[in-house]
Design a protein around this motif. Structure first.
Motif, PDB file in Angstrom:
ATOM      1  N   ASN A 274      13.438  33.075 -23.996  1.00  0.00           N
ATOM      2  CA  ASN A 274      13.955  32.340 -25.153  1.00  0.00           C
ATOM      3  C   ASN A 274      12.829  31.897 -26.080  1.00  0.00           C
ATOM      4  OD1 ASN A 274      16.579  32.646 -24.288  1.00  0.00           O
ATOM      5  ND2 ASN A 274      16.677  30.649 -23.306  1.00  0.00           N
ATOM      6  N   ALA A 275      11.722  31.415 -25.501  1.00  0.00           N
ATOM      7  CA  ALA A 275      10.593  30.972 -26.317  1.00  0.00           C
ATOM      8  C   ALA A 275       9.989  32.143 -27.080  1.00  0.00           C
ATOM      9  CB  ALA A 275       9.542  30.298 -25.432  1.00  0.00           C
ATOM     10  N   LEU A 276       9.837  33.285 -26.423  1.00  0.00           N
ATOM     11  CA  LEU A 276       9.278  34.462 -27.092  1.00  0.00           C
ATOM     12  C   LEU A 276      10.194  34.974 -28.194  1.00  0.00           C
ATOM     13  CD1 LEU A 276       7.765  36.447 -24.129  1.00  0.00           C
ATOM     14  CD2 LEU A 276       6.559  35.590 -26.131  1.00  0.00           C
ATOM     15  N   LYS A 277      11.478  35.009 -27.910  1.00  0.00           N
ATOM     16  CA  LYS A 277      12.437  35.464 -28.911  1.00  0.00           C
ATOM     17  C   LYS A 277      12.371  34.573 -30.147  1.00  0.00           C
ATOM     18  CE  LYS A 277      17.329  36.370 -29.571  1.00  0.00           C
ATOM     19  NZ  LYS A 277      18.678  36.178 -29.050  1.00  0.00           N
ATOM     20  N   PHE A 278      12.344  33.261 -29.924  1.00  0.00           N
ATOM     21  CA  PHE A 278      12.276  32.326 -31.036  1.00  0.00           C
ATOM     22  C   PHE A 278      10.957  32.477 -31.788  1.00  0.00           C
ATOM     23  CE2 PHE A 278      11.712  28.369 -33.244  1.00  0.00           C
ATOM     24  CZ  PHE A 278      12.972  28.108 -33.731  1.00  0.00           C
ATOM     25  N   TYR A 279       9.865  32.619 -31.052  1.00  0.00           N
ATOM     26  CA  TYR A 279       8.537  32.789 -31.658  1.00  0.00           C
ATOM     27  C   TYR A 279       8.527  34.012 -32.570  1.00  0.00           C
ATOM     28  CZ  TYR A 279       3.467  33.507 -31.902  1.00  0.00           C
ATOM     29  OH  TYR A 279       2.182  33.710 -32.330  1.00  0.00           O
ATOM     30  N   LEU A 280       9.019  35.137 -32.057  1.00  0.00           N
ATOM     31  CA  LEU A 280       9.019  36.375 -32.832  1.00  0.00           C
ATOM     32  C   LEU A 280       9.961  36.302 -34.031  1.00  0.00           C
ATOM     33  CD1 LEU A 280       8.865  38.930 -29.901  1.00  0.00           C
ATOM     34  CD2 LEU A 280       7.026  38.345 -31.512  1.00  0.00           C
ATOM     35  N   GLU A 281      11.096  35.661 -33.859  1.00  0.00           N
ATOM     36  CA  GLU A 281      12.044  35.533 -34.968  1.00  0.00           C
ATOM     37  C   GLU A 281      11.501  34.660 -36.086  1.00  0.00           C
ATOM     38  OE1 GLU A 281      15.541  34.039 -33.044  1.00  0.00           O
ATOM     39  OE2 GLU A 281      16.169  36.021 -32.357  1.00  0.00           O
ATOM     40  N   ASN A 282      10.567  33.772 -35.771  1.00  0.00           N
ATOM     41  CA  ASN A 282      10.046  32.835 -36.761  1.00  0.00           C
ATOM     42  C   ASN A 282       8.643  33.181 -37.241  1.00  0.00           C
ATOM     43  OD1 ASN A 282      12.067  30.509 -37.137  1.00  0.00           O
ATOM     44  ND2 ASN A 282      12.092  30.969 -34.964  1.00  0.00           N
ATOM     45  N   MET A 283       8.249  34.426 -37.060  1.00  0.00           N
ATOM     46  CA  MET A 283       6.933  34.875 -37.517  1.00  0.00           C
ATOM     47  C   MET A 283       6.926  35.152 -39.019  1.00  0.00           C
ATOM     48  SD  MET A 283       4.732  34.908 -35.096  1.00  0.00           S
ATOM     49  CE  MET A 283       3.460  35.950 -35.787  1.00  0.00           C
ATOM     50  N   ALA A 284       8.072  35.153 -39.626  1.00  0.00           N
ATOM     51  CA  ALA A 284       8.213  35.447 -41.058  1.00  0.00           C
ATOM     52  C   ALA A 284       7.550  36.787 -41.356  1.00  0.00           C
ATOM     53  CB  ALA A 284       7.648  34.321 -41.901  1.00  0.00           C
ATOM     54  N   ASP A 285       6.629  36.812 -42.301  1.00  0.00           N
ATOM     55  CA  ASP A 285       5.965  38.069 -42.667  1.00  0.00           C
ATOM     56  C   ASP A 285       4.664  38.292 -41.908  1.00  0.00           C
ATOM     57  OD1 ASP A 285       7.934  38.690 -44.492  1.00  0.00           O
ATOM     58  OD2 ASP A 285       6.930  37.642 -46.135  1.00  0.00           O
ATOM     59  N   HIS A 286       4.372  37.432 -40.940  1.00  0.00           N
ATOM     60  CA  HIS A 286       3.131  37.545 -40.180  1.00  0.00           C
ATOM     61  C   HIS A 286       3.271  38.560 -39.054  1.00  0.00           C
ATOM     62  CE1 HIS A 286       1.509  34.075 -42.244  1.00  0.00           C
ATOM     63  NE2 HIS A 286       2.643  33.448 -42.002  1.00  0.00           N
ATOM     64  N   GLU A 287       2.203  39.323 -38.826  1.00  0.00           N
ATOM     65  CA  GLU A 287       2.190  40.298 -37.750  1.00  0.00           C
ATOM     66  C   GLU A 287       1.851  39.595 -36.437  1.00  0.00           C
ATOM     67  OE1 GLU A 287      -0.181  44.339 -36.423  1.00  0.00           O
ATOM     68  OE2 GLU A 287      -0.511  43.489 -38.396  1.00  0.00           O
ATOM     69  N   ALA A 288       2.599  39.888 -35.393  1.00  0.00           N
ATOM     70  CA  ALA A 288       2.321  39.329 -34.071  1.00  0.00           C
ATOM     71  C   ALA A 288       1.254  40.178 -33.409  1.00  0.00           C
ATOM     72  CB  ALA A 288       3.586  39.309 -33.226  1.00  0.00           C
ATOM     73  N   THR A 289       0.110  39.570 -33.115  1.00  0.00           N
ATOM     74  CA  THR A 289      -0.971  40.276 -32.430  1.00  0.00           C
ATOM     75  C   THR A 289      -1.459  39.416 -31.270  1.00  0.00           C
ATOM     76  OG1 THR A 289      -2.674  39.333 -33.851  1.00  0.00           O
ATOM     77  CG2 THR A 289      -1.757  41.454 -34.528  1.00  0.00           C
ATOM     78  N   GLY A 290      -1.970  40.055 -30.228  1.00  0.00           N
ATOM     79  CA  GLY A 290      -2.491  39.322 -29.081  1.00  0.00           C
ATOM     80  C   GLY A 290      -1.424  38.572 -28.315  1.00  0.00           C
ATOM     81  N   LEU A 291      -0.205  39.056 -28.378  1.00  0.00           N
ATOM     82  CA  LEU A 291       0.920  38.367 -27.760  1.00  0.00           C
ATOM     83  C   LEU A 291       0.772  38.261 -26.241  1.00  0.00           C
ATOM     84  CD1 LEU A 291       3.565  36.971 -28.404  1.00  0.00           C
ATOM     85  CD2 LEU A 291       4.711  39.172 -28.218  1.00  0.00           C
TER      86      LEU A 291
END
Length: 102
Positions: free
Chosen positions: A34-51
């Motif tokens: 749930n935390a990861l899903k929320f984190y990824l959904e709220n990244m806006a236009d930022h690229e997720a790196t080093g997850l």
């Protein structure tokens, strides 16, 4: 724990996220998902790196701290509980800057 986008300046400055109460009945895997899903959904236009590194540190650090606290800093007992060698545990503690005498 679940996270939510910060609504004010008192939230965590580094991530822009704040902690909310988690449902303690949920298994750890559900909380992480749930935390990861929320984190990824709220990244806006930022690229997720080093997850992977981010998640491992967020999980390992409190795991090591809690087990060390439970064993009163006894590395032999803590390493048995964690299923790793004492030398591996010592290395991980050093990597995270965790002191043995919690």
């Amino acid at each position: 724990m679940k996270t939510a986008a910060a609504k004010d300046a008192s939230a965590h400055e580094s991530t822009g996220l704040q902690l909310l109460e988690a449902n303690r009945a949920d298994p750890l895997g559900v909380c992480v998902r749930n935390a990861l899903k929320f984190y990824l959904e709220n990244m806006a236009d930022h690229e997720a790196t080093g997850l992977y590194s981010l998640v491992m540190e967020e999980v390992e650090r409190p795991l090591f701290e809690t087990v060390l606290n439970h064993t009163n800093g006894n590395l032999s007992h803590a390493s048995r509980m964690l299923g790793m060698t004492r030398s591996t545990l010592r290395k991980r503690l050093t990597d995270y800057g965790i002191e043995r005498d919690l």
